[in-house]
Structures are given as structure tokens and as C-alpha cells.
Design a protein around this motif. Sequence first.
Motif, PDB file in Angstrom:
ATOM      1  N   GLY A 113       0.791  -1.226   0.000  1.00 52.31           N
ATOM      2  CA  GLY A 113       0.000   0.000   0.000  1.00 52.31           C
ATOM      3  C   GLY A 113       0.817   1.267   0.000  1.00 52.31           C
ATOM      4  O   GLY A 113       0.261   2.369   0.105  1.00 52.31           O
ATOM      5  N   ALA A 114       2.127   1.146  -0.133  1.00 57.38           N
ATOM      6  CA  ALA A 114       2.994   2.333  -0.123  1.00 57.38           C
ATOM      7  C   ALA A 114       2.838   3.120  -1.420  1.00 57.38           C
ATOM      8  O   ALA A 114       2.653   2.543  -2.498  1.00 57.38           O
ATOM      9  CB  ALA A 114       4.448   1.924   0.065  1.00 57.38           C
ATOM     10  N   ARG A 115       2.915   4.414  -1.308  1.00 56.40           N
ATOM     11  CA  ARG A 115       2.935   5.271  -2.485  1.00 56.40           C
ATOM     12  C   ARG A 115       4.267   5.104  -3.208  1.00 56.40           C
ATOM     13  O   ARG A 115       5.323   4.986  -2.578  1.00 56.40           O
ATOM     14  CB  ARG A 115       2.735   6.715  -2.052  1.00 56.40           C
ATOM     15  N   VAL A 116       4.224   5.088  -4.536  1.00 51.25           N
ATOM     16  CA  VAL A 116       5.426   5.000  -5.372  1.00 51.25           C
ATOM     17  C   VAL A 116       5.527   6.270  -6.193  1.00 51.25           C
ATOM     18  O   VAL A 116       4.563   6.663  -6.865  1.00 51.25           O
ATOM     19  CB  VAL A 116       5.371   3.758  -6.289  1.00 51.25           C
ATOM     20  N   ALA A 117       6.681   6.937  -6.143  1.00 51.40           N
ATOM     21  CA  ALA A 117       6.851   8.208  -6.848  1.00 51.40           C
ATOM     22  C   ALA A 117       8.310   8.371  -7.257  1.00 51.40           C
ATOM     23  O   ALA A 117       9.218   7.884  -6.573  1.00 51.40           O
ATOM     24  CB  ALA A 117       6.421   9.374  -5.962  1.00 51.40           C
TER      25      ALA A 117
END
Length: 423
Positions: free
Chosen positions: A387-391
Amino acid sequence: MTAHARLLAAAALALATVGVAAAARAEQRWLVAVATSERLAKVWREGNVEDGREAGRSFVAITTDGRGSPSLVAAQGLAADARGRFVKVALRVHGMAHLANLQVRAGGADFERSWFSLPVPIYADLEYNFLQDGEWAAVTLPFGSADVAGTPDRARLDTLGIMATDDGRAPVRIDVAGIALVDAPREGVVSITFDDGYKEHLAAARAMAARGWRGTAYVIPQVLGTRPAYLTLDDVREIGRLGFDVAAHDDPPFTQIPADALEPRVRGIQRFLAEHGFAEGARHLAYPLGKQEPKRVRPTVARLFATARIAGGGPETLPPADPHLLRAVNVVAGTKPEQVGVWARRAKEQGEWLILMLHWLPETTAQHTDYAMADYLAMLGEIAKSGARVAPVTEVWKEAAPLVAAHPAFAPSAAAPAKAASR
């Protein structure tokens, strides 16, 4: 719609829906603003502690015994709540070649039996370290990667100190000018980065784009299209169209380039990227082989780039202590996709910036820096489950830059030059 068009549409959606990361609170609380041997006192008998002062800055000098025994100094009676925060230490090392262990110890009233240990990574290749001999540095350490003894409580930290151990061949001196707790964001972020510009990176970028994710490709301009193993310029353009950063990298370590040749070489890399539509990425660098030094390489890099990533050191904090020494986790042949998922989940929960570094992505691994394409695809699945944001790096940096500017490396009372004291 073709598969290629669907990938581009997913990338466009990701660009259109980029949100600002969960806002980090900007507070930086100095637990030890003026370091003295009274405030940072010896806990164990080994080693020596003295007061020092330089350019208006007070510090405590910890000298190990030269026999490999750990020396520990600590501030007590803090009554600090470290939940949602990370530790920041302003320090300097003399004798880096003989430093075997350096860590922050934090605990409560039962500090001798129950504590967090936050290690500072140390590598045998000194140019690989973000700590460099004789140079002041701000070091930030997240609690998520701490070793734990007993049952310490982050909400009730009474004691926080520095432990140093030499290699038994010579003493080492650690100067400590301050210790702070810094607010982390409510959620962390993952950046997936690729070094060198290998052919498989295009397939890797497409796999990320299919999930609506974007990454950062650090390319070496002079190798593009020179061999089948490398991306062509058209490949790099497609990676850019997928929303990726296309950023700066090189082949020889900057530490091996003559002083008068370094800046022209770096500007040539930036000019190439800008001329081909990657002006934003041109302001972000991955040090070749992760090597750097503080006398000429880092000053040049700091003048020309917004960020520069090294090749190790573990998860980074948000905000980072030094944007020109961004730490990373190297994903290599022995890295399990499930382990990356654990790291990503921890980054999300602890407010860390997990910068993953990948190189070759062959079908079958043949060397340490290889990572099998099947494992890479499984790794993406594990990150998704976290569920981690990837950027990409550029996006995270835009959010972190104001906080870096607001968080000085030293406490204001400790950092002011002596001549400014009378103003």
C-alpha cells in the motif's frame, strides 16, 4: 487501444493525479542544542570525553580507547516522545578508517537493559560512506531500521546517546554538536530507480507504468545505443513518455576525474539530457559507483544538482538531512521480493523514503548486482500489496525541499559564528 497506448494513458493518469505526500510537520526539536560534556556525559568508563568549541559552535569530543572497546555518552532526563519522529545528529568523525561501529542509543529509565540502536552505516571503501573524515555532517536515522533490546518505548525516551567503537588498531574521535528529533510525514514513499541505462529498463518501466507508477532512470549518455545491452535514445524517450525521470549518471567515479575536468564533464551530461527533453531530470544525479568526497566532488555536485543519490546507506528520511547524499537500498541477486515488500510497508508506516536501486534485470542472474526480471515483477507486486505510495525522485524532492530548507543542520544557538554573537 493498443497495449502501448494503454501504458501511456496509465502514465498520463499518474501524472495528472499526483498528490502532495501526507504533509510532514516541519518541527525540529533540539534535545541537545548546545553540546557539552555535562549535557552529554560518559555512561561507560571506556574512552575519553572533552568539551570543544570551533567557529562559535560547542561540541563534545568522544575519543575511543584504541582497543576496540565501545565508548558511550548520553543525555539523560529528556522526557521525549519520538513517535512519528526520527533522530538527527550533528557530528564529525576523525579517523574514519578505524571506525568499526557508530550508533545512536535511545531508551527510557531502564536504558542499560532496554534500548533502540540506530546504526550509522560504515563501509570499508571510504568514498562510499556519507560520513567523510574530518567533515561536519547532519545524520538522520529512522527508528524503523533500529535494532531493539528489551521493550523500549518511543513515547517515553529518557536517554539518548552516541556509541562509538574503533577497530582496535587506533583511537577514533567523534565530535557531537547536537541531537534533535524531527517530525516525519504521516506516510512514507518508495522511489524505484535504475542505474546505467540497460535495455531491460524499458520493460521494467512499462511494468511500472501498467500499475500507474513512475520511477527514475539514471542514464549514462555516452553508452546509449553503443551495444545491444544498453537502451537507445528512442528507448529513453519512451521511458520519458511513460512519466519517468530521466536523470544524470556517469561511468568513471567522480573521485577519479581531475578537478579541472569534473564540472565540464558534468555540464556535458546535463546539456545532453536537457537537449533531449529531460531538463528536470538533468538536475538529479546518481554518483557513479556511489563514490564521492567532500573537498571537490560534493561542492561541484551541490552547485549543479538539486539531489544526488549514493549507492547504499539504507532507507532515507523525509526530509533528508542532505539532498546531495540521498541514501538507497541496493536490490541485488539475493534480495527476496517479499523482503522488499516488508521494507515498503515499513517505509509507509514509519514515514521513510525508501529509494530502491536496481541495475541489470536479466532472465537469469550471473553477478551480484543482477536482479532477475521475474523477481523484479514479483517485487512490484509486493510493493503494491504494502500500500505504499510510489513516486519518482523529482516528485518526492519537490515535496521535501521546503522542509530541508527549514531544518538547519545545527541548532541556531550552536551554529552561529562567534562574530555574530554580539549582534
